[in-house]
Write a protein that holds these residues in place. Structure first.
Motif, PDB file in Angstrom:
ATOM      1  N   TRP A 107       0.857  -1.184   0.000  1.00 23.88           N
ATOM      2  CA  TRP A 107       0.000   0.000   0.000  1.00 23.88           C
ATOM      3  C   TRP A 107       0.894   1.235   0.000  1.00 23.88           C
ATOM      4  CZ3 TRP A 107      -1.105  -4.591   2.088  1.00 23.88           C
ATOM      5  CH2 TRP A 107      -2.387  -5.123   1.882  1.00 23.88           C
ATOM      6  N   ASN A 108       0.731   2.100  -1.009  1.00 23.75           N
ATOM      7  CA  ASN A 108       1.569   3.280  -1.139  1.00 23.75           C
ATOM      8  C   ASN A 108       0.951   4.479  -0.433  1.00 23.75           C
ATOM      9  OD1 ASN A 108       3.411   1.862  -2.814  1.00 23.75           O
ATOM     10  ND2 ASN A 108       2.011   2.150  -4.549  1.00 23.75           N
ATOM     11  N   ILE A 109       1.768   5.491  -0.193  1.00 20.71           N
ATOM     12  CA  ILE A 109       1.325   6.660   0.554  1.00 20.71           C
ATOM     13  C   ILE A 109       0.236   7.432  -0.193  1.00 20.71           C
ATOM     14  CG2 ILE A 109       3.087   8.160  -0.439  1.00 20.71           C
ATOM     15  CD1 ILE A 109       1.671   8.229   3.170  1.00 20.71           C
ATOM     16  N   ASN A 110       0.212   7.312  -1.529  1.00 19.56           N
ATOM     17  CA  ASN A 110      -0.800   8.027  -2.315  1.00 19.56           C
ATOM     18  C   ASN A 110      -2.127   7.277  -2.396  1.00 19.56           C
ATOM     19  OD1 ASN A 110      -0.152   5.925  -3.980  1.00 19.56           O
ATOM     20  ND2 ASN A 110       0.689   7.181  -5.636  1.00 19.56           N
ATOM     21  N   GLY A 111      -2.209   6.152  -1.695  1.00 14.15           N
ATOM     22  CA  GLY A 111      -3.449   5.396  -1.659  1.00 14.15           C
ATOM     23  C   GLY A 111      -3.527   4.267  -2.665  1.00 14.15           C
ATOM     24  N   SER A 112      -2.563   4.180  -3.586  1.00 12.21           N
ATOM     25  CA  SER A 112      -2.580   3.108  -4.573  1.00 12.21           C
ATOM     26  C   SER A 112      -2.111   1.795  -3.945  1.00 12.21           C
ATOM     27  CB  SER A 112      -1.682   3.470  -5.761  1.00 12.21           C
ATOM     28  OG  SER A 112      -0.327   3.609  -5.329  1.00 12.21           O
ATOM     29  N   VAL A 113      -2.549   0.710  -4.559  1.00 12.60           N
ATOM     30  CA  VAL A 113      -2.240  -0.625  -4.033  1.00 12.60           C
ATOM     31  C   VAL A 113      -1.531  -1.432  -5.113  1.00 12.60           C
ATOM     32  CG1 VAL A 113      -3.190  -2.742  -3.038  1.00 12.60           C
ATOM     33  CG2 VAL A 113      -4.290  -0.536  -2.567  1.00 12.60           C
ATOM     34  N   THR A 114      -0.460  -2.118  -4.725  1.00 13.40           N
ATOM     35  CA  THR A 114       0.256  -3.009  -5.635  1.00 13.40           C
ATOM     36  C   THR A 114      -0.226  -4.439  -5.406  1.00 13.40           C
ATOM     37  OG1 THR A 114       2.208  -1.585  -5.623  1.00 13.40           O
ATOM     38  CG2 THR A 114       2.509  -3.855  -6.362  1.00 13.40           C
ATOM     39  N   TYR A 115      -0.538  -5.131  -6.504  1.00 10.63           N
ATOM     40  CA  TYR A 115      -1.046  -6.489  -6.418  1.00 10.63           C
ATOM     41  C   TYR A 115      -0.002  -7.485  -6.933  1.00 10.63           C
ATOM     42  CZ  TYR A 115      -5.652  -4.526  -5.478  1.00 10.63           C
ATOM     43  OH  TYR A 115      -6.704  -3.846  -4.912  1.00 10.63           O
ATOM     44  N   SER A 116      -0.070  -8.687  -6.386  1.00 11.25           N
ATOM     45  CA  SER A 116       0.834  -9.762  -6.805  1.00 11.25           C
ATOM     46  C   SER A 116       0.015 -11.042  -6.992  1.00 11.25           C
ATOM     47  CB  SER A 116       1.924  -9.996  -5.764  1.00 11.25           C
ATOM     48  OG  SER A 116       2.673  -8.817  -5.530  1.00 11.25           O
ATOM     49  N   ALA A 117       0.655 -12.032  -7.595  1.00 15.34           N
ATOM     50  CA  ALA A 117      -0.019 -13.310  -7.800  1.00 15.34           C
ATOM     51  C   ALA A 117      -0.410 -13.930  -6.459  1.00 15.34           C
ATOM     52  CB  ALA A 117       0.889 -14.254  -8.576  1.00 15.34           C
ATOM     53  N   ARG A 118      -1.508 -14.650  -6.462  1.00 18.36           N
ATOM     54  CA  ARG A 118      -2.030 -15.255  -5.235  1.00 18.36           C
ATOM     55  C   ARG A 118      -0.998 -16.131  -4.541  1.00 18.36           C
ATOM     56  NH1 ARG A 118      -7.257 -19.163  -5.596  1.00 18.36           N
ATOM     57  NH2 ARG A 118      -5.916 -20.083  -7.206  1.00 18.36           N
ATOM     58  N   SER A 119      -0.168 -16.815  -5.295  1.00 11.02           N
ATOM     59  CA  SER A 119       0.832 -17.720  -4.700  1.00 11.02           C
ATOM     60  C   SER A 119       1.856 -16.980  -3.857  1.00 11.02           C
ATOM     61  CB  SER A 119       1.541 -18.509  -5.805  1.00 11.02           C
ATOM     62  OG  SER A 119       2.162 -17.621  -6.738  1.00 11.02           O
ATOM     63  N   THR A 120       1.971 -15.663  -4.064  1.00  7.56           N
ATOM     64  CA  THR A 120       2.933 -14.862  -3.291  1.00  7.56           C
ATOM     65  C   THR A 120       2.660 -14.940  -1.796  1.00  7.56           C
ATOM     66  OG1 THR A 120       3.050 -13.323  -5.162  1.00  7.56           O
ATOM     67  CG2 THR A 120       3.967 -12.564  -3.075  1.00  7.56           C
ATOM     68  N   ILE A 121       1.410 -15.195  -1.432  1.00  7.44           N
ATOM     69  CA  ILE A 121       1.044 -15.217  -0.021  1.00  7.44           C
ATOM     70  C   ILE A 121       1.804 -16.298   0.740  1.00  7.44           C
ATOM     71  CG2 ILE A 121      -0.904 -16.806  -0.307  1.00  7.44           C
ATOM     72  CD1 ILE A 121      -0.729 -13.733   2.034  1.00  7.44           C
ATOM     73  N   PHE A 122       2.186 -17.381   0.052  1.00  6.85           N
ATOM     74  CA  PHE A 122       2.947 -18.430   0.734  1.00  6.85           C
ATOM     75  C   PHE A 122       4.352 -17.943   1.097  1.00  6.85           C
ATOM     76  CE2 PHE A 122      -0.202 -21.353  -1.170  1.00  6.85           C
ATOM     77  CZ  PHE A 122      -0.523 -22.071  -0.032  1.00  6.85           C
ATOM     78  N   LEU A 123       4.955 -17.117   0.235  1.00  2.00           N
ATOM     79  CA  LEU A 123       6.267 -16.554   0.545  1.00  2.00           C
ATOM     80  C   LEU A 123       6.175 -15.591   1.726  1.00  2.00           C
ATOM     81  CD1 LEU A 123       7.618 -15.785  -3.048  1.00  2.00           C
ATOM     82  CD2 LEU A 123       8.219 -17.703  -1.553  1.00  2.00           C
ATOM     83  N   ILE A 124       5.102 -14.798   1.746  1.00  2.00           N
ATOM     84  CA  ILE A 124       4.930 -13.834   2.832  1.00  2.00           C
ATOM     85  C   ILE A 124       4.687 -14.558   4.152  1.00  2.00           C
ATOM     86  CG2 ILE A 124       3.490 -11.958   3.683  1.00  2.00           C
ATOM     87  CD1 ILE A 124       2.929 -11.251   0.721  1.00  2.00           C
ATOM     88  N   ALA A 125       3.788 -15.522   4.139  1.00  2.00           N
ATOM     89  CA  ALA A 125       3.489 -16.279   5.361  1.00  2.00           C
ATOM     90  C   ALA A 125       4.685 -17.130   5.790  1.00  2.00           C
ATOM     91  CB  ALA A 125       2.274 -17.162   5.137  1.00  2.00           C
TER      92      ALA A 125
END
Length: 216
Positions: A35-53
């Motif tokens: 989430w950027n300061i200007n309110g925009s949101v960056t999206y990634s592939a659903r599988s990315t959530i496994f790397l984050i978790a």
């Protein structure tokens, strides 16, 4: 470390992965990850959530191993309870961050992401401010500069100063996340991060040089 605490750490490390596995089928193909300061949101592939978790178990293992390989590992026994508390708090922080991503993936706009993140960072700083003065000389945790690592007295002075800065600036960050506009909060956070990391580093050099000069 007692077994009960180890179980708590293992649970906190694995809960994000368990939650992702449980909810993965319900997640959209693209999930919000930044989430950027200007309110925009960056999206990634659903599988990315496994790397984050997966960051939680990786950090848990790393933090459990580091005291065993540190050349100054005996010093950890002098602040072991604070080190263990740091592991728990960090894993809780990561759990909240994972929860934000899952929540915003399933129901976008449910929470004010920037305010929750800033509040979490501020509270983490407050916690670090409380434990920094109690951390003894080691190679992996704390305010590590060539001068703090070279002199225990400089280490202690820098960590007492750092503790005060982290506590008060962390409190300011947390309050700004609740009360101030997001743009102002972002600038304040950047100033606080630069201050709490920069001033103790500079002062550790000053104290070390002064001590060397007095001894010569």
């Amino acid at each position: 470390m007692n077994k009960r605490l180890l179980i708590v750490i293992c649970l906190l490390a694995l809960i994000p992965l368990a939650a992702v596995a449980l909810l993965y089928g319900s997640l959209p193909e693209q999930i919000p990850t930044q989430w950027n300061i200007n309110g925009s949101v960056t999206y990634s592939a659903r599988s990315t959530i496994f790397l984050i978790a997966g960051l939680s178990p990786v950090m848990a293992v790393l933090l459990l191993v580091l005291p065993r390989v540190d050349p100054r590992k005996k010093n950890y026994e002098k602040f072991r309870s604070y080190y263990d508390a740091f592991i728990v708090v960090l894993l809780l922080f990561l759990l909240v961050m994972d929860g934000i991503i899952l929540s915003e993936s399933l129901q976008p706009g449910r929470i004010s992401v920037s305010r929750v993140v800033v509040l979490g960072v501020g509270l983490l700083f407050v916690f670090l401010g409380n434990i920094l003065p109690r951390i003894k000389n080691n190679f992996f945790m704390g305010l590590r500069t060539p001068w703090t690592l070279s002199d225990p007295d400089v280490w202690n002075r820098a960590h007492r100063l750092g503790g005060k800065l982290f506590f008060w600036f962390g409190l300011a960050i947390a309050l700004s996340g609740l009360l101030l506009p997001e743009a102002v909060t972002f600038v304040l956070v950047m100033i606080c991060v630069a201050t709490v990391s920069g001033i103790p580093a500079v002062m550790s050099y000053v104290w070390y040089r002064r001590k060397q000069r007095d001894q010569s």
